[in-house]
Scaffold this motif. Structure first.
Motif, PDB file in Angstrom:
ATOM      1  N   ARG A   1       0.873  -1.178   0.000  1.00 15.02           N
ATOM      2  CA  ARG A   1       0.000   0.000   0.000  1.00 15.02           C
ATOM      3  C   ARG A   1       0.909   1.226   0.000  1.00 15.02           C
ATOM      4  O   ARG A   1       1.613   1.481   0.977  1.00 15.02           O
ATOM      5  CB  ARG A   1      -0.897   0.003   1.236  1.00 15.02           C
ATOM      6  N   VAL A   2       0.884   1.930  -1.113  1.00 14.21           N
ATOM      7  CA  VAL A   2       1.840   3.032  -1.309  1.00 14.21           C
ATOM      8  C   VAL A   2       1.093   4.359  -1.372  1.00 14.21           C
ATOM      9  O   VAL A   2       0.048   4.467  -2.013  1.00 14.21           O
ATOM     10  CB  VAL A   2       2.632   2.829  -2.638  1.00 14.21           C
ATOM     11  N   GLY A   3       1.657   5.352  -0.712  1.00 19.48           N
ATOM     12  CA  GLY A   3       1.129   6.718  -0.840  1.00 19.48           C
ATOM     13  C   GLY A   3       2.176   7.574  -1.519  1.00 19.48           C
ATOM     14  O   GLY A   3       3.354   7.502  -1.172  1.00 19.48           O
ATOM     15  N   ILE A   4       1.779   8.362  -2.504  1.00 19.34           N
ATOM     16  CA  ILE A   4       2.740   9.288  -3.138  1.00 19.34           C
ATOM     17  C   ILE A   4       2.196  10.705  -3.013  1.00 19.34           C
ATOM     18  O   ILE A   4       1.026  10.954  -3.305  1.00 19.34           O
ATOM     19  CB  ILE A   4       3.060   8.890  -4.600  1.00 19.34           C
ATOM     20  N   ILE A   5       3.053  11.600  -2.534  1.00 18.47           N
ATOM     21  CA  ILE A   5       2.662  13.001  -2.347  1.00 18.47           C
ATOM     22  C   ILE A   5       3.352  13.824  -3.427  1.00 18.47           C
ATOM     23  O   ILE A   5       4.577  13.818  -3.528  1.00 18.47           O
ATOM     24  CB  ILE A   5       3.088  13.514  -0.960  1.00 18.47           C
ATOM     25  N   GLY A   6       2.569  14.527  -4.222  1.00 15.61           N
ATOM     26  CA  GLY A   6       3.144  15.386  -5.246  1.00 15.61           C
ATOM     27  C   GLY A   6       2.814  14.924  -6.645  1.00 15.61           C
ATOM     28  O   GLY A   6       2.962  13.741  -6.979  1.00 15.61           O
ATOM     29  N   THR A   7       2.346  15.872  -7.457  1.00 21.33           N
ATOM     30  CA  THR A   7       1.995  15.571  -8.846  1.00 21.33           C
ATOM     31  C   THR A   7       2.657  16.584  -9.783  1.00 21.33           C
ATOM     32  O   THR A   7       2.020  17.121 -10.683  1.00 21.33           O
ATOM     33  CB  THR A   7       0.459  15.554  -9.039  1.00 21.33           C
ATOM     34  N   GLY A   8       3.948  16.860  -9.525  1.00 21.76           N
ATOM     35  CA  GLY A   8       4.767  17.610 -10.484  1.00 21.76           C
ATOM     36  C   GLY A   8       5.358  16.611 -11.461  1.00 21.76           C
ATOM     37  O   GLY A   8       4.909  15.454 -11.544  1.00 21.76           O
TER      38      GLY A   8
ATOM     39  N   PHE B   1      -2.218   5.368  -3.430  1.00 21.89           N
ATOM     40  CA  PHE B   1      -2.957   6.596  -3.133  1.00 21.89           C
ATOM     41  C   PHE B   1      -2.119   7.765  -3.641  1.00 21.89           C
ATOM     42  O   PHE B   1      -0.953   7.914  -3.254  1.00 21.89           O
ATOM     43  CB  PHE B   1      -3.171   6.752  -1.629  1.00 21.89           C
ATOM     44  N   VAL B   2      -2.713   8.585  -4.500  1.00 23.22           N
ATOM     45  CA  VAL B   2      -2.008   9.764  -5.025  1.00 23.22           C
ATOM     46  C   VAL B   2      -2.557  10.990  -4.316  1.00 23.22           C
ATOM     47  O   VAL B   2      -3.733  11.341  -4.482  1.00 23.22           O
ATOM     48  CB  VAL B   2      -2.218   9.888  -6.562  1.00 23.22           C
ATOM     49  N   PHE B   3      -1.707  11.625  -3.507  1.00 27.32           N
ATOM     50  CA  PHE B   3      -2.141  12.797  -2.752  1.00 27.32           C
ATOM     51  C   PHE B   3      -1.826  14.044  -3.578  1.00 27.32           C
ATOM     52  O   PHE B   3      -0.667  14.433  -3.711  1.00 27.32           O
ATOM     53  CB  PHE B   3      -1.450  12.831  -1.382  1.00 27.32           C
ATOM     54  N   GLN B   4      -2.875  14.626  -4.149  1.00 23.39           N
ATOM     55  CA  GLN B   4      -2.700  15.755  -5.065  1.00 23.39           C
ATOM     56  C   GLN B   4      -3.180  17.058  -4.426  1.00 23.39           C
ATOM     57  O   GLN B   4      -4.312  17.167  -3.985  1.00 23.39           O
ATOM     58  CB  GLN B   4      -3.513  15.507  -6.341  1.00 23.39           C
ATOM     59  N   ARG B   5      -2.271  18.054  -4.397  1.00 22.20           N
ATOM     60  CA  ARG B   5      -2.697  19.374  -3.901  1.00 22.20           C
ATOM     61  C   ARG B   5      -3.054  20.269  -5.085  1.00 22.20           C
ATOM     62  O   ARG B   5      -4.038  20.990  -5.039  1.00 22.20           O
ATOM     63  CB  ARG B   5      -1.571  20.001  -3.080  1.00 22.20           C
ATOM     64  N   THR B   6      -2.237  20.189  -6.143  1.00 22.69           N
ATOM     65  CA  THR B   6      -2.515  21.010  -7.333  1.00 22.69           C
ATOM     66  C   THR B   6      -2.445  20.113  -8.562  1.00 22.69           C
ATOM     67  O   THR B   6      -1.441  19.439  -8.785  1.00 22.69           O
ATOM     68  CB  THR B   6      -1.461  22.137  -7.471  1.00 22.69           C
ATOM     69  N   ALA B   7      -3.526  20.121  -9.339  1.00 18.74           N
ATOM     70  CA  ALA B   7      -3.508  19.343 -10.586  1.00 18.74           C
ATOM     71  C   ALA B   7      -2.527  20.004 -11.558  1.00 18.74           C
ATOM     72  O   ALA B   7      -2.340  21.219 -11.518  1.00 18.74           O
ATOM     73  CB  ALA B   7      -4.903  19.314 -11.191  1.00 18.74           C
TER      74      ALA B   7
END
Ligand code: NA7
Length: 542
Positions: free
Chosen positions: A188-195, A213-219
């Motif tokens: 179970r992996v979480g990734i923070i950041g979608t740059g 789980f993709v933790f996205q703050r800004t698309a």
């Protein structure tokens, strides 16, 4: 295995040299070659255990260059150009690293580099007009010239979430990835950041992980790479015509062959506009932002391009709510660096991938078995930070660069970097920056800009040495005017309309100053040549 670096690298550091070069990525290696050719004594330092710089550290799955391989390579050696065969349109990190290692071996560049060594301080001794460079391994060397080849994206940034130390799982940062690779199978992996880094890493991690789980703050806006094997006849054509092609790249806006279409997006009929966008999308790559002349200067033109990409996202992502969340809306396309992906949006159609909106419900902390947002808890085995860098100035200010009268670069740049041409800063003689703030750097093909800077610096050092001058230093006036010019050029674009790392907005407390020069590689190169050919106006020579 004994690495090349251990066999060849400098174990003993001399007390005095002519030039110290900090960093052994693309910039540091070419500087080693160029400055050594002048017959100068050179000493290099590199934090990694071998050459590569950015490409040494960024070993995350999916890491690739977003500039085409043939263009993202050195031009200084015709033999190197002919003998190296790239395999793909956009090279992977391992292939780029092999290329850099090959260059280091072929030109015997490791012998004057001390690896696994971090420069801790660089101090100017005004009486002797020399720099004293100290390292975390106790080295001390005095040099006449100091060249900072420290990279624009080399100081990774990890948000300081409360409780991070309590997490029992594994923690990674894309910019400092384990050399042995990471197996995410079934986890179970979480990734923070979608740059760019997150967008490249998410598809391959999703293929392996049990749950992602993709933790996205800004698309983010992303354009497909349409990566492919390089056609041998295309590679031959590039090699046979490389001299003309390189000239074309130098005369372009960003240092690549895909230059800006001179036609405005507002000057054509809607059908034609869509046709051009569609063609650019099918061609793929970051050149999308240049498919009309004004996508980065006109909000109206930009909105057409932005909406085109949003429509693509809606057509790829099956769940309309997820698609909606993936659509960027609060800044213009390209104002943050546009991403280039392979299967990014389609990854959200996988049953094991979930997009989590951490703009609406921010991350509030990390606990033993996962991560908490203000809305929910997520149980995780692994946490991947794809949270970017303290860009452009980070690595420079991380070292203590100072004069013996107490003035430090950090103090001088406390309200933002000031340079003349991104190459030097007043008060710090004989200290050069490669792709420093105020130069095209991250807005350009980095390898081309690196070569241009190293050539300028080598010519300058050669001139000083042959003409018996002790030092060169940017004048306050030239630096002030250039810094204003860099800001004025950026203000004519849409770049300041996004809270990006171009502006330092991703680092709390960092001054909001547009860091690269947006005036284009061509105009910038012309200005540098003019300065060099007319006796260095704007610099004081002694
Ligand atoms: P970027 O482009 O700076 O992206 C970092 C990402 O991490 C971005 O999506 C950030 O969201 C996100 N981030 C950072 N801090 C947080 C916190 N606290 N919470 C949630 N999300 C966060 O770095 P990359 O490594 O992807 O790319 C850097 C360059 O390398 C790239 O442009 C290429 O030139 C190569 P935000 O946008 O700040 O809301």
């Amino acid at each position: 295995m004994v690495r090349n670096s251990e066999l060849e690298s400098a174990d003993k550091v001399p007390a005095q040299v002519d030039v110290v070069i900090v960093g052994a990525g693309f910039a540091g290696l070419y500087a080693q070659w160029r400055l050594s050719k002048l017959g100068l004594a050179v000493q290099g330092f590199e934090a990694g255990s071998d050459v590569g710089g950015t490409w040494y550290w960024n070993r995350y799955p999916g890491a690739r260059c977003d500039v085409e391989s043939l263009e993202y390579s050195y031009s200084f050696s015709p033999e190197l150009l002919q003998e190296w065969e790239w395999t793909e349109k956009y090279a992977t990190q391992p292939e780029i690293l092999s290329y850099i290692e090959h260059v280091a071996t072929r030109f015997n560049l490791r012998r004057r580099i001390r690896f696994s060594t971090q420069v801790s301080s660089v101090e100017y001794q005004s009486a002797e007009s020399r720099w004293v460079v100290r390292t975390d391994r106790g080295d001390e060397v005095s040099a006449r010239f100091c060249i900072m080849a420290t990279g624009c994206l080399s100081l990774p940034r990890r948000p300081d979430f409360p409780g991070l130390d309590s997490f029992r799982g594994r923690v990674f940062h894309t910019g400092d990835w384990p050399h042995e690779g990471v197996d995410f199978s079934g986890r179970r992996v979480g990734i923070i950041g979608t740059g760019s880094s997150g967008i490249q890493a998410i598809p391959p991690i999703a293929e392996q992980a049990g749950q992602l789980f993709v933790f996205q703050r800004t698309a983010n806006y992303s354009v497909p790479a349409h990566n492919q094997q390089l056609d041998p006849s295309h590679q031959r054509w590039f090699k046979n015509n490389s001299s003309d092609l390189r000239d074309r790249m130098r005369r372009s806006s960003v240092g690549t062959l895909t230059d800006r279409n001179p036609v405005s997006a507002l000057a054509v009929e809607p059908e034609e506009r869509e046709r051009v966008f569609e063609a650019a999308w099918l061609r793929g790559g970051a050149g999308f932002t240049r498919c009309f002349s004004d996508l980065l200067t006109s909000a109206k033109a930009n909105e057409f391009a932005s909406e085109f990409v949003r429509n693509k996202i809606r057509s790829i992502v099956q769940d309309p709510q997820v698609a909606d969340l993936l659509c960027p809306r609060d800044y213009p396309l390209g104002a943050k660096r546009i991403c280039v992906d392979t299967g990014y949006y389609a990854t959200f159609n996988r049953p094991n991938v979930r997009l989590v909106d951490v703009r609406r419900a921010p991350i509030i902390g990390v606990v033993e078995d996962g991560l908490r947002t203000s809305a929910q808890s997520f149980e995780l085995d692994d946490l991947v930070f794809a949270t970017g860098y303290d860009a452009v100035t980070g690595a420079l200010l991380d070292m203590s660069i100072r004069r013996d009268d107490g003035m430090s670069l950090k103090d001088k740049w406390s309200t933002g970097p000031e340079t003349y041409l991104g190459l030097m800063t007043a008060g710090f003689p004989n200290l050069f920056f490669i792709t420093g703030p105020g130069s095209p750097s991250v807005l350009s093909n980095m390898v081309l800009s690196i070569e241009q800077h190293v050539d300028w610096i080598a010519n300058c050092v050669g001139f000083l040495t042959s003409s018996g001058k002790r030092y060169i230093e940017a004048t306050q006036q030239a630096e002030g005017e250039w810094t204003q010019h860099v800001a004025a050029v950026a203000d004519k674009t849409l770049f300041p309309h996004a809270a990006s790392w171009f502006l330092g907005a991703n680092v709390p407390g960092k001054p909001r100053v547009f860091l690269p020069y947006a005036g284009g590689v061509d105009a910038y190169g012309h200005k540098c040549r003019e300065v060099e050919q007319s006796g260095y106006p704007g610099f004081q020579l002694s």
